[in-house]
Design a protein around this motif. Sequence first.
Motif, PDB file in Angstrom:
ATOM      1  N   THR A  11     -34.329 -71.419 -21.405  1.00 14.32           N
ATOM      2  CA  THR A  11     -34.455 -70.323 -22.360  1.00 14.32           C
ATOM      3  C   THR A  11     -33.439 -70.534 -23.468  1.00 14.32           C
ATOM      4  O   THR A  11     -32.227 -70.489 -23.217  1.00 14.32           O
ATOM      5  CB  THR A  11     -34.197 -68.966 -21.684  1.00 14.32           C
ATOM      6  N   SER A  42     -38.674 -68.359 -17.383  1.00 15.01           N
ATOM      7  CA  SER A  42     -37.744 -67.449 -16.696  1.00 15.01           C
ATOM      8  C   SER A  42     -37.625 -67.752 -15.205  1.00 15.01           C
ATOM      9  O   SER A  42     -37.573 -66.846 -14.377  1.00 15.01           O
ATOM     10  CB  SER A  42     -38.105 -65.980 -16.923  1.00 15.01           C
ATOM     11  N   SER A  48     -33.076 -66.986 -15.259  1.00 19.25           N
ATOM     12  CA  SER A  48     -33.702 -65.696 -14.965  1.00 19.25           C
ATOM     13  C   SER A  48     -32.717 -64.603 -14.539  1.00 19.25           C
ATOM     14  O   SER A  48     -32.903 -63.440 -14.928  1.00 19.25           O
ATOM     15  CB  SER A  48     -34.784 -65.872 -13.898  1.00 19.25           C
ATOM     16  N   ASP A  53     -35.750 -57.675 -18.184  1.00 18.93           N
ATOM     17  CA  ASP A  53     -37.205 -57.656 -18.015  1.00 18.93           C
ATOM     18  C   ASP A  53     -37.907 -57.735 -19.367  1.00 18.93           C
ATOM     19  O   ASP A  53     -38.925 -58.425 -19.511  1.00 18.93           O
ATOM     20  CB  ASP A  53     -37.632 -56.382 -17.290  1.00 18.93           C
ATOM     21  N   ARG A  56     -37.880 -61.286 -20.716  1.00 17.52           N
ATOM     22  CA  ARG A  56     -38.840 -62.138 -20.018  1.00 17.52           C
ATOM     23  C   ARG A  56     -40.235 -61.996 -20.622  1.00 17.52           C
ATOM     24  O   ARG A  56     -40.926 -62.987 -20.886  1.00 17.52           O
ATOM     25  CB  ARG A  56     -38.900 -61.773 -18.534  1.00 17.52           C
ATOM     26  N   MET A  75     -44.731 -67.541 -14.818  1.00 19.03           N
ATOM     27  CA  MET A  75     -43.462 -66.861 -15.028  1.00 19.03           C
ATOM     28  C   MET A  75     -42.765 -66.592 -13.708  1.00 19.03           C
ATOM     29  O   MET A  75     -43.397 -66.180 -12.726  1.00 19.03           O
ATOM     30  CB  MET A  75     -43.687 -65.537 -15.769  1.00 19.03           C
ATOM     31  N   THR A  77     -40.958 -64.377 -11.419  1.00 16.05           N
ATOM     32  CA  THR A  77     -40.841 -62.917 -11.284  1.00 16.05           C
ATOM     33  C   THR A  77     -40.211 -62.515  -9.947  1.00 16.05           C
ATOM     34  O   THR A  77     -40.144 -61.331  -9.628  1.00 16.05           O
ATOM     35  CB  THR A  77     -42.224 -62.244 -11.407  1.00 16.05           C
TER      36      THR A  77
END
Length: 300
Positions: A11, A42, A48, A53, A56, A75, A77
């Motif tokens: 990122t 992420s 992450s 949130d 993301r 992704m 999560t």
Amino acid sequence: MLPRVFTAMITPFNTDGDVDYEEAGTMAAWLVAHGSGGLILSGTTGESPALTDIERMNLLRAVRAAVGNDVPLWMGTGTNNTRHSRELSWQAAEAGADGVLLVCPYYNKPPQEGLIRHFVDIADGLPVPAMLYNIPGRTGVNLLPQTARTIIQECPNVIAIKEAAGSLPQMQELINLLSPATHVYAGDDAMYYPALTLGAYGVVSVASHLVGCKIQEMTQAVEQGDLHEARRINGLLMPLFQELFRYTNPISVKWAMNYLGFHAGDVRLPLATPGDPRAFDELRLLIDQLVPQATWPRAC
């Protein structure tokens, strides 16, 4: 068809430490053009734990706009909170993710029964597929092959697992237990070649930021039965695989992408880039040797 080579994308952050969404799109398009069959946003490599949130979801939208609908975008999560993981997974699906990566809960150290209930609760009814992610070195818990099979049997939309326990016997047991319809990915670049020879489907890679095309070539060589060529490529890339993990991931790969000319920025605390100006000398040499300068996005 799932891609054989997923890149766990970093990122990028700007000088203020905020997510640089424009640069993320630029980087994603470059990765797809240089060997990445799909991207995972992420995840661990995407820092992450340090993303909100909202960040993301905005990252997913920015990258989707840059690469279009034909590139698989998954992704990360998974968290150590089952309810939060489920909420994040639904948000990702609604924001356009093609699938979700669910890491084992970290710090809590749940028993195997807890892992089953955690993953089933998240995946049940989810409108996109899921990939389990086993990495005991970061989470403190090992998702055993039999446990993984139980989860996958209960949740048809769990179609893959990223295995990063660092154990070839466990990798082999996992591949033997699961149906060929479930794709087993190596979660460690240095383990990818032996995992392929055991029957693994692909890799979720960090090194593909730099040598995605070479990793694709190694995959194809094994597919074609040319183990001599695959071993040659693996041997060529092994020093890079090792150097990228000299420091906690993604410190080294983020430095490397800055070196190529991307505006990747620094890592977020609590990660920190070494202050020693010689810290990345070996990595610099390997990049110069292995990544043709004609492919670099910007002149350094």
